[in-house]
Write an enzyme that holds these catalytic residues in place. Structure first.
Site, mmCIF file in Angstrom:
data_model
loop_
_atom_site.group_PDB
_atom_site.id
_atom_site.type_symbol
_atom_site.label_atom_id
_atom_site.label_comp_id
_atom_site.label_asym_id
_atom_site.label_seq_id
_atom_site.Cartn_x
_atom_site.Cartn_y
_atom_site.Cartn_z
ATOM 1 N N HIS A 181 33.423 -31.934 -47.052
ATOM 2 C CA HIS A 181 33.413 -31.793 -45.601
ATOM 3 C C HIS A 181 32.000 -31.458 -45.161
ATOM 4 O O HIS A 181 31.275 -30.775 -45.878
ATOM 5 C CB HIS A 181 34.370 -30.660 -45.186
ATOM 6 C CG HIS A 181 34.748 -30.714 -43.756
ATOM 7 N ND1 HIS A 181 33.953 -30.193 -42.768
ATOM 8 C CD2 HIS A 181 35.836 -31.251 -43.145
ATOM 9 C CE1 HIS A 181 34.541 -30.411 -41.601
ATOM 10 N NE2 HIS A 181 35.677 -31.042 -41.806
ATOM 11 N N HIS B 105 36.567 -40.131 -41.879
ATOM 12 C CA HIS B 105 37.057 -39.138 -40.899
ATOM 13 C C HIS B 105 38.579 -39.091 -41.053
ATOM 14 O O HIS B 105 39.079 -38.740 -42.117
ATOM 15 C CB HIS B 105 36.569 -39.597 -39.516
ATOM 16 C CG HIS B 105 36.654 -38.583 -38.425
ATOM 17 N ND1 HIS B 105 37.036 -37.279 -38.611
ATOM 18 C CD2 HIS B 105 36.395 -38.686 -37.077
ATOM 19 C CE1 HIS B 105 36.997 -36.629 -37.445
ATOM 20 N NE2 HIS B 105 36.621 -37.476 -36.499
ATOM 21 N N ASP C 207 42.900 -33.304 -45.103
ATOM 22 C CA ASP C 207 43.523 -34.579 -45.445
ATOM 23 C C ASP C 207 44.093 -34.611 -46.853
ATOM 24 O O ASP C 207 44.910 -35.475 -47.169
ATOM 25 C CB ASP C 207 42.508 -35.721 -45.285
ATOM 26 C CG ASP C 207 42.116 -35.928 -43.835
ATOM 27 O OD1 ASP C 207 42.989 -35.741 -42.989
ATOM 28 O OD2 ASP C 207 40.948 -36.248 -43.577
HETATM 29 N N1 CMC Z 1 34.105 -36.594 -54.048
HETATM 30 C C1 CMC Z 1 33.068 -36.494 -54.909
HETATM 31 N N2 CMC Z 1 31.814 -36.173 -54.535
HETATM 32 C C2 CMC Z 1 31.600 -35.961 -53.214
HETATM 33 C C3 CMC Z 1 32.634 -36.049 -52.269
HETATM 34 C C4 CMC Z 1 33.926 -36.390 -52.736
HETATM 35 N N3 CMC Z 1 34.945 -36.515 -51.889
HETATM 36 N N4 CMC Z 1 32.131 -35.798 -51.054
HETATM 37 C C5 CMC Z 1 30.835 -35.550 -51.210
HETATM 38 N N5 CMC Z 1 30.503 -35.654 -52.518
HETATM 39 C C6 CMC Z 1 29.176 -35.474 -53.096
HETATM 40 C C7 CMC Z 1 28.293 -36.665 -52.758
HETATM 41 O O1 CMC Z 1 28.430 -37.689 -53.731
HETATM 42 C C8 CMC Z 1 26.930 -36.040 -52.761
HETATM 43 O O2 CMC Z 1 26.519 -35.861 -54.099
HETATM 44 P P1 CMC Z 1 24.982 -36.061 -54.495
HETATM 45 O O3 CMC Z 1 24.244 -35.052 -53.698
HETATM 46 O O4 CMC Z 1 25.002 -35.819 -55.961
HETATM 47 O O5 CMC Z 1 24.658 -37.473 -54.092
HETATM 48 C C9 CMC Z 1 27.181 -34.650 -52.176
HETATM 49 O O6 CMC Z 1 28.562 -34.372 -52.434
HETATM 50 C C10 CMC Z 1 26.934 -34.561 -50.691
HETATM 51 O O7 CMC Z 1 27.545 -35.667 -50.056
HETATM 52 P P2 CMC Z 1 27.241 -36.117 -48.572
HETATM 53 O O8 CMC Z 1 27.773 -37.491 -48.362
HETATM 54 O O9 CMC Z 1 25.822 -35.856 -48.207
HETATM 55 O O10 CMC Z 1 28.085 -35.074 -47.778
HETATM 56 P P3 CMC Z 1 28.589 -35.251 -46.304
HETATM 57 O O11 CMC Z 1 28.506 -33.924 -45.658
HETATM 58 O O12 CMC Z 1 27.965 -36.377 -45.593
HETATM 59 O O13 CMC Z 1 30.106 -35.653 -46.624
HETATM 60 C C11 CMC Z 1 32.232 -36.401 -46.214
HETATM 61 C C12 CMC Z 1 31.175 -35.343 -45.899
HETATM 62 C C13 CMC Z 1 33.538 -35.907 -45.607
HETATM 63 C C14 CMC Z 1 31.829 -37.711 -45.557
HETATM 64 C C15 CMC Z 1 32.366 -36.581 -47.751
HETATM 65 O O14 CMC Z 1 32.646 -35.367 -48.359
HETATM 66 C C16 CMC Z 1 33.403 -37.624 -48.124
HETATM 67 O O15 CMC Z 1 33.121 -38.820 -48.087
HETATM 68 N N6 CMC Z 1 34.665 -37.164 -48.462
HETATM 69 C C17 CMC Z 1 35.734 -38.068 -48.759
HETATM 70 C C18 CMC Z 1 36.377 -38.573 -47.475
HETATM 71 C C19 CMC Z 1 37.155 -37.472 -46.769
HETATM 72 O O16 CMC Z 1 37.937 -36.739 -47.368
HETATM 73 N N7 CMC Z 1 36.969 -37.373 -45.435
HETATM 74 C C20 CMC Z 1 37.692 -36.420 -44.606
HETATM 75 C C21 CMC Z 1 36.809 -35.394 -44.025
HETATM 76 S S1 CMC Z 1 37.664 -33.988 -43.332
HETATM 77 C C22 CMC Z 1 38.704 -34.558 -42.130
HETATM 78 C C23 CMC Z 1 38.046 -35.277 -41.014
HETATM 79 O O17 CMC Z 1 36.959 -34.949 -40.576
HETATM 80 O O18 CMC Z 1 38.652 -36.219 -40.516
#
Ligand code: CMC
Length: 382
Positions: A264, A224, A319
């Site tokens: 996201h 987050h 971010d």
């Molecule tokens: N880099 C590479 N691949 C990614 C990333 C990333 N940053 N984020 C998601 N993916 C891939 C993930 O590996 C998965 O691939 P597969 O289906 O092949 O396994 C697919 O995208 C879907 O991932 P998910 O975890 O189901 O997606 P989610 O909606 O739960 O993820 C998230 C959202 C924000 C947790 C994730 O994108 C992440 O961990 N990002 C990096 C951390 C980040 O930047 N967080 C800030 C979020 S925005 C500001 C806030 O809310 O505070």
């Protein structure tokens, strides 16, 4: 009653809100109907907080009154300052120091302990909290630098006074405007983990201090709010390495790691706040600010766009560029997530007040998958 499991509450509507809306398909963010681009360019943070809490843009007189009430509330009780000094001596993380000190503020608010849900009183308490968070952070930073904190200056805006208290200097007007804009961008974002946490706490009619403290806890994680520091951590590691940014990210991908600042739950395209902050970072670099990380960020974004990740909906979020801008403003790296909290306090408070107007205790259920009918064995026989 539905028995469907919604892990991570994906797509689950938990309440109605008039505060802000994210259209993740086209990358649009609005606060009370106003586009974030217009607010970032034309409003001040105080004006936006008023908009979020009261539902309308203030008149000049209303803004003047609201801003001066906030300014009056910036001063911290000496016991809170003493605690911040202890926490700085103990090398506490700034986000944890903020969480502890915010919780402690209630001891000096005669009206804290539980909430009546009475909207004017909640807004009053909200002002007391929102106004003090910048002083907490700046004072904590002063203590860990071994100097006495500066007193707040009520003649300044919340953003400008924070920068002054943080660095001990007045700073340029471009820095003040940029920081104010960044506070606007982070003030609210529909439903999300920390806002939901605040609402869950608020739904028990616990005090607003409890809601904000909980929100800070939820925001601290790297999935987050913590991501803005992770981005800069990556850039620093990259700087110390012999790799270029593209090579670095390729290596991360080979190791199956996520790129911080990308992806996201709601946005399928680049976050509109990332567009605004990227443009600001470029402007700051042109004005002479140190621009080392904007180059990394843009190179990584370009590569991940070409490689198809962005097309899959994993695009830069707020971010990815906020840390770049804070770095240009000379803000210490480990304050980026607390600054996010400082801004988002407005959203948490607004959402709790809105929710309590038509309160229903939030009480979900878990599907029990553990054993049943296990016979109890007395301790001496185990
Ligand atoms: N880099 C590479 N691949 C990614 C990333 C990333 N940053 N984020 C998601 N993916 C891939 C993930 O590996 C998965 O691939 P597969 O289906 O092949 O396994 C697919 O995208 C879907 O991932 P998910 O975890 O189901 O997606 P989610 O909606 O739960 O993820 C998230 C959202 C924000 C947790 C994730 O994108 C992440 O961990 N990002 C990096 C951390 C980040 O930047 N967080 C800030 C979020 S925005 C500001 C806030 O809310 O505070």
């Amino acid at each position: 009653m539905t028995s469907e499991l919604a892990k991570g509450l994906d797509g689950i509507l938990v309440t109605e809100s008039e505060m802000s809306y994210v259209d993740g398909e086209i990358g649009r963010l609005i606060y009370r109907g106003f586009d974030i681009e217009d607010l970032a360019e034309q409003a001040t943070y105080e004006e936006v907080v008023y908009l979020l809490w009261y539902g309308d843009l203030p008149s000049e007189a209303e803004l003047e009154h609201f801003s001066s009430r906030l300014a009056e509330e910036r001063v911290l009780h000496q016991d809170v300052l003493a605690t911040l000094e202890r926490l700085a001596e103990a090398d506490e993380e700034p986000m944890s120091a903020l969480r502890t000190a915010t919780s402690m503020l209630s001891a000096y608010d005669p009206e804290a302990s539980y909430t009546t849900g009475e909207i004017d009183l909640s807004r009053e308490k909200g002002m007391r909290i929102l106004a003090k968070v910048p002083t907490i952070l700046a004072s904590f930073h002063a203590y860990r630098e071994g100097r006495e904190p500066l007193d707040p200056d009520p003649s300044r805006s919340l953003a400008g006074d924070f920068l002054r208290m943080l660095s001990g200097e007045s700073g340029s007007s471009l820095a003040g405007e940029t920081f104010d804009m960044s506070l606007i961008l982070h003030a609210d974002h529909g439903m999300n983990a920390s806002t939901f946490t605040s609402i869950v706490i608020g739904s028990t009619m616990a005090d607003l201090y409890a809601s904000v403290t909980g929100g800070i806890g939820a925001l601290s994680g790297p999935l987050h709010g913590g991501a803005n520091q992770e981005v800069i951590r990556m850039f620093r590691d990259l700087e110390d390495s012999e790799h270029g940014p593209v090579e670095w990210v390729k290596e991360m991908q080979k190791r199956g790691e996520r790129v911080p600042g990308f992806g996201h739950r709601v946005y399928r395209v680049k976050d509109p706040r990332a567009h605004i902050l990227e443009a600001k970072a470029v402007e700051l670099a042109e004005e002479g600010a140190e621009g080392r990380y904007i180059g990394y960020a843009q190179a990584i974004e370009e590569y991940l766009t070409e490689s198809g990740l962005v097309e899959k909906g994993i695009a830069p979020n707020v971010d990815f560029y906020s840390g770049v801008v804070y770095d240009q403003l000379g803000i210490p790296f480990d304050l980026y997530t607390p600054i996010f909290a400082m801004s988002r306090t407005a959203g948490w408070i607004g959402h709790v007040i809105e929710y309590q107007e038509d309160n229903r205790l939030i009480r979900p259920r878990a599907r029990y998958v553990g054993p049943k009918d296990v016979e109890f064995v007395p301790i001496e026989q185990r």
